[in-house]
Scaffold this active site. Structure first.
Site, mmCIF file in Angstrom:
data_model
loop_
_atom_site.group_PDB
_atom_site.id
_atom_site.type_symbol
_atom_site.label_atom_id
_atom_site.label_comp_id
_atom_site.label_asym_id
_atom_site.label_seq_id
_atom_site.Cartn_x
_atom_site.Cartn_y
_atom_site.Cartn_z
ATOM 1 N N GLU A 78 5.770 32.746 -3.912
ATOM 2 C CA GLU A 78 6.576 32.671 -5.127
ATOM 3 C C GLU A 78 7.956 33.299 -4.944
ATOM 4 O O GLU A 78 8.953 32.779 -5.429
ATOM 5 C CB GLU A 78 5.850 33.329 -6.303
ATOM 6 C CG GLU A 78 4.597 32.593 -6.755
ATOM 7 C CD GLU A 78 4.867 31.184 -7.253
ATOM 8 O OE1 GLU A 78 6.048 30.843 -7.483
ATOM 9 O OE2 GLU A 78 3.914 30.412 -7.417
ATOM 10 N N TYR A 112 9.032 34.708 -14.513
ATOM 11 C CA TYR A 112 8.411 33.552 -13.873
ATOM 12 C C TYR A 112 7.343 33.973 -12.855
ATOM 13 O O TYR A 112 6.192 33.510 -12.901
ATOM 14 C CB TYR A 112 9.453 32.662 -13.172
ATOM 15 C CG TYR A 112 8.766 31.738 -12.210
ATOM 16 C CD1 TYR A 112 8.130 30.594 -12.671
ATOM 17 C CD2 TYR A 112 8.643 32.072 -10.863
ATOM 18 C CE1 TYR A 112 7.403 29.785 -11.811
ATOM 19 C CE2 TYR A 112 7.940 31.272 -9.995
ATOM 20 C CZ TYR A 112 7.318 30.137 -10.467
ATOM 21 O OH TYR A 112 6.596 29.356 -9.637
ATOM 22 N N ASP A 118 9.887 27.438 -15.078
ATOM 23 C CA ASP A 118 10.875 27.320 -14.011
ATOM 24 C C ASP A 118 11.713 26.066 -14.275
ATOM 25 O O ASP A 118 11.597 25.446 -15.336
ATOM 26 C CB ASP A 118 10.172 27.247 -12.647
ATOM 27 C CG ASP A 118 9.518 25.902 -12.421
ATOM 28 O OD1 ASP A 118 9.180 25.239 -13.424
ATOM 29 O OD2 ASP A 118 9.338 25.504 -11.265
#
Length: 350
Positions: A32, A115, A133
């Site tokens: 991520e 996020y 996102d």
DNA sequence: AAAACGGGGAA
DNA sequence: TTCCCAGTTTT
């Protein structure tokens, strides 16, 4: 039914990505961070090298910063690498190698924002928190026809709420990945595949044929700086040279004094050397700078620094360009000019 | 609320 | 060229 359709689409179309096999916090976190503002295709080779080099968070924590940055080299946004390394040390040393297991605590980690905390919490720990996102903004704005700018304060709130409402609570991690994958592969920024879209029949953007206009994004329009040097020719009879702006630029079709645009405002020496033609030099009587400091003129997207040079000549050139004309200074008021010009003219008359 | 932060791929 | 990418942090 939207969420169910997206999940079904995901089952059929998802890519086989290494961090998806069996979600562990360390690998999901690593992927991520690497994929923030980064395409999967670009980040994937880096991910593979990292997990090869650092199989556990302890290995990453114990590495030197030089080594971490070297492995990150070329991926951009290098503060991510420093935050990654710092967080690895915290997790390894302070938390015994165990990542926080909820959104709230994950978000405290360096480099982990809304996020990323949502992604890890949902994918690894099945916490029902929605990711938002670039893909989610696009898919939701199109499907629901939301025109609030995604980079406005209001838009951020609105889309987070909408994403939360649509979240499939039974499998938040799968759903979050599904809507992102759908946005990345199917509901793309350019040329979205609406014809074969599983949620086509309920999509506002499709119905109204405006997928290409969504999502709405505020332009961050950088202000361009420009430097204008106006040459205010005047002969002994009070005749002046004026020219029309015809190029695709600001002030199109308005009139101005002959203009030299440069990288910086020019000095008197530079004006004499580069701006004046030979025949102009011959008839030159005097040249002086009207304003000591450049005048700042601000447009919505440009900042102009202008200097007016008063150039007195015996006579004006005979043959002029077809965009130019010779006018008496009393006639200046008849021409449409930019405000910047108007201010100069008024100050001369008044 | 806006700017800074990177580099690459696609149209 | 312009846009945008599994955004976060700083000002």
């Amino acid at each position: 039914m939207f969420s169910k359709s997206i999940l079904n689409w995901y089952n059929e179309n998802k890519r086989d990505l290494p961090w998806r096999n069996k979600p562990e916090a360390y690998f999901v976190w690593l992927s991520e961070i690497m994929l923030q503002q980064t395409r999967v295709a670009q980040g994937l080779p880096y991910y593979l090298r990292f997990v090869e080099e650092f199989p556990t968070v302890h290995d990453l924590a114990e590495a030197s910063q030089e080594k971490v940055l070297k492995l990150w080299q070329g991926l951009g946004y290098y503060s991510r690498a420093r935050n990654l390394h710092d967080t690895a040390k915290v997790v390894s040393v302070n938390f015994g190698g165990i990542f926080p297991n909820n959104y709230k605590d994950l978000k405290k980690l360096k480099g982990v924002g809304d996020y990323t905390a949502s992604a890890i919490a949902s994918i690894v720990y099945h916490e029902p928190v929605a990711v938002v996102d670039g893909n989610v903004y696009r898919v939701l704005s199109r499907f629901f026809g939301v025109e609030t700018p995604i980079n406005s304060t209001e838009g951020v709130k609105q889309f987070k709420a909408l994403a939360t409402k649509m979240l499939a609570e039974k499998s938040p991690g799968l759903y979050n990945q599904a809507i992102m994958e759908f946005g990345a592969l199917h509901c793309k920024p350019k040329n979205p595949q609406c014809v074969t879209c599983p949620v086509q029949s309920n999509c506002i953007a499709f119905q109204q044929n405006k997928a290409g206009e969504l999502p709405v994004k505020l332009k961050k329009q950088k202000v361009r700086e420009r430097f204008f040097n106006f040459l205010v020719f005047q002969d002994v009879k009070g005749q002046m040279l004026l020219q029309k702006r015809v190029e695709k630029d600001i002030w199109q079709h308005l009139y101005q004094f002959p203009l030299i645009e440069s990288k910086h405002n020019l000095t008197l020496a530079e004006i004499k050397k580069t701006a004046l033609l030979d025949n102009e030099k011959k008839v030159l009587q005097s040249i002086k700078r009207w304003n000591e400091n450049p005048i700042k003129h601000v447009l919505s997207h440009q900042k102009i620094w202008a200097i007016f040079w008063c150039v007195e000549v015996k006579k004006l050139p005979e043959n002029i360009q077809n965009t130019q004309q010779i006018v008496n200074k009393q006639e200046l008021v008849k021409f449409a000019v930019p405000v910047l010009m108007e201010k100069f003219i008024n100050s001369k008359n008044g």
